[in-house]
Design an enzyme around this catalytic site. Structure first.
Site, short mmCIF file in Angstrom:
data_model
loop_
_atom_site.label_atom_id
_atom_site.label_comp_id
_atom_site.label_asym_id
_atom_site.label_seq_id
_atom_site.Cartn_x
_atom_site.Cartn_y
_atom_site.Cartn_z
N ASP A 1 29.82 -76.06 6.67
CA ASP A 1 29.43 -75.94 8.08
C ASP A 1 30.69 -75.63 8.88
O ASP A 1 31.80 -75.92 8.44
CB ASP A 1 28.81 -77.25 8.58
CG ASP A 1 27.97 -77.04 9.84
OD1 ASP A 1 26.73 -76.99 9.74
OD2 ASP A 1 28.56 -76.90 10.93
N TYR B 1 16.80 -63.47 19.18
CA TYR B 1 16.59 -64.22 17.94
C TYR B 1 15.58 -63.50 17.03
O TYR B 1 15.81 -63.32 15.83
CB TYR B 1 16.08 -65.61 18.31
CG TYR B 1 15.75 -66.53 17.17
CD1 TYR B 1 16.74 -67.12 16.41
CD2 TYR B 1 14.42 -66.84 16.87
CE1 TYR B 1 16.43 -67.99 15.38
CE2 TYR B 1 14.10 -67.71 15.84
CZ TYR B 1 15.11 -68.29 15.10
OH TYR B 1 14.80 -69.14 14.08
N1 SER Z 1 12.34 -73.30 15.68
C1 SER Z 1 12.90 -72.01 15.99
C2 SER Z 1 13.17 -71.87 17.43
O1 SER Z 1 12.45 -72.46 18.19
C3 SER Z 1 11.96 -70.92 15.57
O2 SER Z 1 12.32 -70.45 14.34
O3 SER Z 1 14.05 -71.16 17.79
#
Ligand code: SER
Length: 317
Positions: A34, A142
């Site tokens: 990490d 993301y």
């Molecule tokens: N749990 C994640 C998020 O909320 C989704 O992959 O970003």
């Protein structure tokens, strides 16, 4: 799997996965890494640990080689809500980190697991029973990282024969290490708040359904997929896996079976709500069931009993 290196080992998934893998494969055969060093974390003090920033490809390669690792489980990544605040940093960490893991796996001829997410879908994706193969036009940084990651893993498999494997995780609910900056984090916070204060203010609106899974099923899924017969894996990267589709009121009602006075209020965060609204309500995981036998054991009822008991033990209220 014989000797496994885990990146992002102090994160929500990593902390529990390292413990789980050390029980199965032996403590010295799981190398936790990490960017942070925290000697109080169980992943640090229960076996080998190395500080590793995954954007440092040379160091990742050297550690993986030195420990004679045969599987890299690459978890280090920035989650959806933080990635929206820092899109360039998210691209740097999520994409360069993955490229370094793919190059390491290619050079050393080893297996690689990396998670995708329900975040790899967007508003134009069918929301109910979201198919394994469907429209993927996410509108978050993301999600864009996750789709690019799925494609890169396919590419390294096709072009270089790297044994890449992955799943699309739902929101993961757990109580050993906290999630860091995701949209589904409310479903973890609500349980802590129920025990600590008897009330919770949700940043996700009532009626917003999202897929969720209890951590033990996620850990079991990783091991099952990595140990699966490669001949059976038609999709290989980014299998939909599912356990339950939840919204805040449904979780609150289940908590009230244990804590009848629990109060749920709302203070919706428009940024995270917009992310949640762009994700599916419930995904179809039949490909994972058929190709490698995935089967979630926890539903809302047994997860809620288990997690409330564990948090009670932890926070000693
Ligand atoms: N749990 C994640 C998020 O909320 C989704 O992959 O970003």
């Amino acid at each position: 799997m014989k000797r496994i290196l885990v990146t992002g080992a102090l994160g929500q998934i990593g902390t529990e996965l390292v413990i789980f893998l050390r029980k199965l494969y032996g403590e010295n055969n799981v190398i936790a890494t990490d960017i942070r060093y925290d000697k109080t974390n169980v992943a640090v003090n229960s076996g080998p640990f190395e500080v590793l920033d995954v954007t440092d490809g040379e160091k990742m390669f050297q550690i993986t080689k030195r420990y004679k690792v045969d599987v890299v489980i690459h978890l280090a990544a920035m989650l959806s809500a933080v990635a929206e605040q820092k899109p360039l940093a998210a691209w740097h960490l999520n994409m360069n980190g993955l490229m370094n893991a793919l190059e390491t796996a290619k050079e050393l001829g080893i297996q690689l697991f990396t998670p995708s997410s329900i975040g790899a879908f967007g508003s134009s994706t069918p929301k109910e029973q979201t198919p394994q193969d469907t429209i993927q036009r996410p509108t978050t940084m993301y999600g864009i990282n996750k789709v690019a990651g799925e494609l890169l893993c396919d590419y390294y498999h096709m072009k270089y024969g790297v044994d890449t494997r992955g799943v699309r995780f739902p929101g993961l609910i757990s109580c050993m290490a906290p999630p860091g900056g995701g949209t589904t984090d409310y479903a973890v916070e609500i349980y802590y708040a129920a025990i600590e204060r008897g009330r919770y203010e949700s940043f996700i609106e009532k009626g917003t359904y999202l897929d969720m899974m209890y951590m033990p099923d996620a850990l079991q899924g990783v091991v099952q997929l990595m140990e699966a017969d490669p001949k059976k894996l038609k999709h290989r990267n980014a299998y939909n896996i599912a356990a339950m589709s939840l919204e805040p009121e449904v979780i609150a009602a289940e908590i009230r079976k244990h804590i009848p006075t629990f109060v749920l209020d709302y203070k919706v965060d428009p940024a995270r709500q917009a992310i949640a609204d762009s994700w599916p309500n419930a995904i179809d995981d039949s490909a994972a069931r058929e190709e490698w036998g995935f089967h979630a054991k926890y539903d809302l009822e047994n997860m809620t009993s288990d997690i409330l008991e564990k948090i009670r033990g932890k926070v000693k209220v």
